[in-house]
Enzyme design. Structure first.
Site, short mmCIF file in Angstrom:
data_model
loop_
_atom_site.label_atom_id
_atom_site.label_comp_id
_atom_site.label_asym_id
_atom_site.label_seq_id
_atom_site.Cartn_x
_atom_site.Cartn_y
_atom_site.Cartn_z
N HIS A 1 -9.21 -3.66 -2.64
CA HIS A 1 -8.22 -2.94 -1.82
C HIS A 1 -8.64 -1.46 -1.69
O HIS A 1 -8.60 -0.90 -0.59
CB HIS A 1 -6.84 -3.08 -2.47
CG HIS A 1 -5.72 -2.36 -1.78
ND1 HIS A 1 -4.65 -3.00 -1.20
CD2 HIS A 1 -5.50 -1.03 -1.59
CE1 HIS A 1 -3.82 -2.10 -0.68
NE2 HIS A 1 -4.31 -0.89 -0.91
N GLU A 2 -9.05 -0.87 -2.81
CA GLU A 2 -9.43 0.55 -2.80
C GLU A 2 -10.76 0.79 -2.07
O GLU A 2 -10.88 1.75 -1.31
CB GLU A 2 -9.53 1.10 -4.23
CG GLU A 2 -8.26 0.97 -5.06
CD GLU A 2 -7.00 1.38 -4.35
OE1 GLU A 2 -7.05 2.31 -3.52
OE2 GLU A 2 -5.96 0.76 -4.61
N HIS B 1 -10.23 1.01 1.52
CA HIS B 1 -9.73 2.31 1.99
C HIS B 1 -10.89 3.26 2.30
O HIS B 1 -10.87 3.97 3.30
CB HIS B 1 -8.82 2.97 0.94
CG HIS B 1 -7.40 2.52 1.00
ND1 HIS B 1 -6.62 2.59 2.13
CD2 HIS B 1 -6.58 2.01 0.03
CE1 HIS B 1 -5.39 2.15 1.88
NE2 HIS B 1 -5.34 1.78 0.60
N CYS C 1 0.85 -1.18 0.00
CA CYS C 1 0.00 0.00 0.00
C CYS C 1 0.89 1.23 0.00
O CYS C 1 1.91 1.26 0.70
CB CYS C 1 -0.88 -0.02 1.24
SG CYS C 1 -2.02 1.36 1.36
C1 SB7 Z 1 -1.62 -4.70 -4.20
C2 SB7 Z 1 -1.53 -3.34 -4.29
C3 SB7 Z 1 -2.65 -2.57 -4.53
C4 SB7 Z 1 -3.86 -3.19 -4.66
C5 SB7 Z 1 -3.95 -4.54 -4.57
C6 SB7 Z 1 -2.84 -5.31 -4.34
C7 SB7 Z 1 -2.60 -1.06 -4.64
C8 SB7 Z 1 -1.48 -0.42 -3.92
C9 SB7 Z 1 -1.57 1.07 -3.95
N1 SB7 Z 1 -2.45 1.52 -2.94
O1 SB7 Z 1 -2.02 1.74 -1.72
C10 SB7 Z 1 -3.74 1.90 -3.25
O2 SB7 Z 1 -4.57 2.01 -2.18
NI NI Z 2 -3.62 1.09 -0.44
#
Ligand code: SB7
Ligand code: NI
Length: 185
Positions: free
Chosen positions: A153-154, A157, A110
């Protein structure tokens, strides 16, 4: 333009706060934020621009990460078929998902976390999502593979959830029931 210094890091309360629905039509500020988030991702994946501006590469960025409590995030990545997915999702939601799960064998990272945290992060293997574009158009997409993982993942958040909240503390690489490792579909 968003730079690394604009991205807040773990410990900042905004990362643990649920973001609020965005109203349409978007304000000028909301539009600028949407544009800047996607621009960050595009620049971060461009070798010259990322070097020039010192950007850590990312496939996604949520508004919470730039200290804004708006329900919007940007994604910029290729799907399994090599098709470029690039959009800002406003007021996104998952309308349905597979029972089957998946996970990245190398774990997740992240931009708001400056350390590597090992472990499997269980995600739905396939999701159907809805969101609005900056112009207020509603979109419905089916996602799998990395785009599905990144969307989850987003979306986390926006709900104040970090990827490591999903890691089995006692055994980070414990088998995830009913799942397959991404890349071995
Ligand atoms: C690995 C990385 C991400 C998503 C899924 C698996 C995005 C990383 C960047 N971020 O921190 C976005 O929130
Ligand atoms: Ni992230």
């Amino acid at each position: 333009m968003i730079l690394m210094e604009d991205i807040i890091r773990e410990g900042h309360p905004t990362l643990r706060t649920k973001a609020e629905e965005v109203k349409f039509p978007l304000s000028e500020d909301d539009r600028a934020l949407a544009h800047d988030m996607l621009e960050y991702l595009i620049n971060s994946q461009d070798p010259e621009a990322s070097q020039k501006y010192g950007l850590r590469p990312g496939v996604g960025l949520a508004a919470n990460q730039v200290n804004s409590l708006k329900r919007m995030f940007a994604l910029h990545l290729e799907d399994d078929n090599g098709e470029q997915l690039s959009f800002v999702a406003i007021n996104p939601k998952i309308v349905s998902h597979s029972v089957e799960k998946t996970y990245l064998p190398s774990g997740e990272g992240c931009l708001s976390v400056d350390r590597s945290i090992p472990g499997f992060v269980p995600r739905y293997a396939r999701i159907t999502v809805k969101f609005f574009t900056v112009d207020g158009e509603e979109k419905k997409l089916r996602l799998k593979g990395m785009p599905a993982v990144a969307f989850q993942h987003e979306l986390d958040h926006l709900n104040g959830i970090m990827f490591y909240d999903h890691i089995n503390e006692a055994n980070p690489f414990d088998q995830v029931p009913n799942s397959f490792p991404l890349g071995e579909e």
